[in-house]
Design an enzyme around this catalytic site. Structure first.
Site, PDB file in Angstrom:
ATOM      1  N   ASP A   1      -3.201  -3.587   6.770  1.00 34.89           N
ATOM      2  CA  ASP A   1      -2.706  -3.552   8.155  1.00 34.89           C
ATOM      3  C   ASP A   1      -3.409  -4.649   8.948  1.00 34.89           C
ATOM      4  O   ASP A   1      -4.562  -4.488   9.364  1.00 34.89           O
ATOM      5  CB  ASP A   1      -2.972  -2.183   8.768  1.00 34.89           C
ATOM      6  CG  ASP A   1      -2.299  -1.072   7.985  1.00 34.89           C
ATOM      7  OD1 ASP A   1      -1.056  -0.999   8.015  1.00 34.89           O
ATOM      8  OD2 ASP A   1      -3.015  -0.300   7.327  1.00 34.89           O
TER       9      ASP A   1
ATOM     10  N   SER B   1      -3.053   0.326   2.023  1.00 37.67           N
ATOM     11  CA  SER B   1      -2.327  -0.438   3.028  1.00 37.67           C
ATOM     12  C   SER B   1      -3.133  -1.625   3.533  1.00 37.67           C
ATOM     13  O   SER B   1      -4.340  -1.523   3.765  1.00 37.67           O
ATOM     14  CB  SER B   1      -1.967   0.473   4.209  1.00 37.67           C
ATOM     15  OG  SER B   1      -1.114  -0.171   5.117  1.00 37.67           O
TER      16      SER B   1
ATOM     17  N   SER C   1       2.094  -1.865   3.583  1.00 33.98           N
ATOM     18  CA  SER C   1       1.326  -2.703   4.498  1.00 33.98           C
ATOM     19  C   SER C   1       2.079  -2.864   5.804  1.00 33.98           C
ATOM     20  O   SER C   1       3.269  -2.547   5.913  1.00 33.98           O
ATOM     21  CB  SER C   1       1.062  -4.086   3.881  1.00 33.98           C
ATOM     22  OG  SER C   1       0.185  -4.000   2.787  1.00 33.98           O
TER      23      SER C   1
END
Length: 344
Positions: free
Chosen positions: A274, A272, A234
Site C-alpha cells: 500500500d 499488500s 496492493s
C-alpha cells in the site's frame, strides 16, 4: 466527470474540479498502454499507466512525499523521495514483474532529453495482476512504457486500461480510478490503482444495495485453496496538487489519503503493498540552485486542514470510481471477475 459522479454518487463535502480527475491539477497528463492478448493460461491482461507532471521534472524536480502503509511491494524510487523530497521523473504504474522494464523506459525517456544525466531516480509503482494475467510471461517491455509516456493527455481514461487492465478489488473487477477536490484557490487530484480486499471488506458508497454480474463470493479464487479473492493484493495512490507544499507536508497528505482508502474497506493485509505518493506542481527545486524563495502554507492553518480532508475524500472517491468504471473481462483460465454497479 469520473465514473462515480456519472453514476450520480458523491463522496464528502469538498467540491470536485471540472473533470473530477487528477488532470484538474494544471499541467498533469496521464497515458496508458493496454496489453490484451491470448487466452487460457497464457492470457495477457496487463499494461502501463504514466503520470506526467508539468514542465521538466529532471531540471526542476518537484517537491514530493511518500507514505508506505504496508510495504509488501516492489516499488522503485521511494527511498530517495523519502530522504530528499524530490520527484525527478514521471511516475509509472504497472504489474509486479514489469517494474524494471518500466524503470528502463524512464531512464531512456530522461536520457533522450538529458544525455548529460549520470544519476536518475525512476519512480515505478506496481500491483500484481497475476490472477487475471499470465504475469510470468513478462509481456510488458520498455516500448510499452514509452508508449504510455508519449501518449499522455489531459483527459484521464478510467477503468480497465493501462495498469488497471488486470486488477481486482474487493472481489470485483477493478481498474484505474481518479478524482479531484478544489480547496480555496488550489486543486488536489488523485489517481488510484486498487487491487486489494475481500468482498466482506468492501464498504460501498451508498447505504444499501448493490448489483453485480455475479456474486464475488462465487468467483473462483486464484492462488490456492482457502485464499479469499483479493486477499493480499496492493493499492497505489498518487496525489498531485498545485498547492506549494513542502515534502514533509506532502508525506502527511499521503497519510490522510490512507484514511480515505480505509473508508472503502481497504485492509492493508499482510501481503499488500500500500503505497502513497504526493507531489506539488508549483514547489520545485531547480537542479543546481543554491537557494529558492518559496510560499509556505503553515502546518496549523485552516487551509492545510482542508487539504488533508480533500486528500481523504478524493482517495475514497477514486477507489470507488475504479470499481464503477471497470468493464467485464475474461482473464487467465477463463476467470471473469464480477463487475460492481450500484443497485437501482
Amino acid at each position: 466527470m469520473n465514473a462515480l459522479r456519472k453514476a450520480g454518487l458523491s463522496v464528502g463535502k469538498i467540491p470536485p474540479g471540472p473533470r473530477g480527475s487528477i488532470a484538474d491539477v494544471p499541467g498533469i497528463r496521464v497515458g496508458h498502454c493496454t496489453l490484451i492478448s491470448g487466452s487460457g493460461e497464457n492470457a495477457v491482461r496487463t499494461g502501463v499507466t504514466a503520470i506526467l507532471p508539468p514542465g521538466d521534472p529532471y531540471t526542476e524536480p518537484l517537491s514530493a512525499g511518500v507514505f508506505v502503509l504496508h510495504g509488501h511491494g516492489k516499488a522503485l524510487g521511494l527511498w530517495q523521495i523519502q530522504d530528499v523530497g524530490e520527484l525527478e521523473t514521471p511516475i509509472l504504474l504497472t504489474n509486479t514483474l514489469a517494474v524494471f522494464a518500466c524503470a528502463e523506459a524512464l531512464l531512456t525517456w530522461t536520457l533522450q532529453r538529458h544525455p548529460e544525466a549520470r544519476s536518475i531516480n525512476p519512480v515505478v509503482l506496481e500491483c500484481n495482476d497475476g490472477r487475471l494475467s499470465a504475469i510470468e510471461l513478462r509481456p510488458v517491455r520498455e516500448e510499452h512504457a514509452l508508449s504510455a509516456l508519449e501518449g499522455a493527455k489531459e483527459e484521464v481514461e478510467e477503468g480497465c486500461v493501462g495498469a488497471g487492465t488486470g486488477m481486482i478489488a474487493f472481489g470485483y473487477k477493478s481498474g484505474i480510478g481518479t478524482a479531484s477536490r478544489v480547496v480555496g484557490s488550489f486543486t488536489l487530484g488523485v489517481l488510484a490503482l486498487p487491487n486489494m480486499g475481500r468482498p466482506e471488506d468492501f464498504r460501498p458508497p451508498f447505504p444499501r444495495g448493490e448489483k453485480a454480474s455475479n456474486s464475488p463470493r462465487s468467483f473462483t479464487p486464484f492462488g490456492g485453496e482457502g485464499r479469499g479473492e483479493g486477499e493480499g493484493g496492493s493499492l497505489i495512490v498518487v496525489l498531485a496538487t498545485d498547492a506549494p507544499l513542502l515534502p514533509s507536508q506532502l508525506s502527511r497528505l499521503c497519510r490522510r489519503a490512507a484514511l480515505g482508502a480505509a473508508r472503502t474497506g481497504a485492509p492493508a493485509d499482510t501481503g499488500s503493498g500500500d503505497f502513497f505518493l504526493a507531489f506539488s506542481t508549483t514547489l520545485r527545486f531547480p537542479r543546481g540552485a543554491e537557494k529558492i524563495a518559496v510560499e509556505i502554507i503553515p502546518d496549523r492553518s485552516r487551509l492545510m486542514g482542508e487539504l488533508y480532508r480533500a486528500a481523504a475524500e478524493a482517495t475514497e472517491e477514486a477507489i470507488y470510481s475504479a470499481l464503477l468504471s471497470a468493464s467485464p473481462i475474461e482473464g487467465r483460465d477463463g476467470r471473469i471477475p464480477p463487475v460492481f454497479r450500484p443497485a437501482g
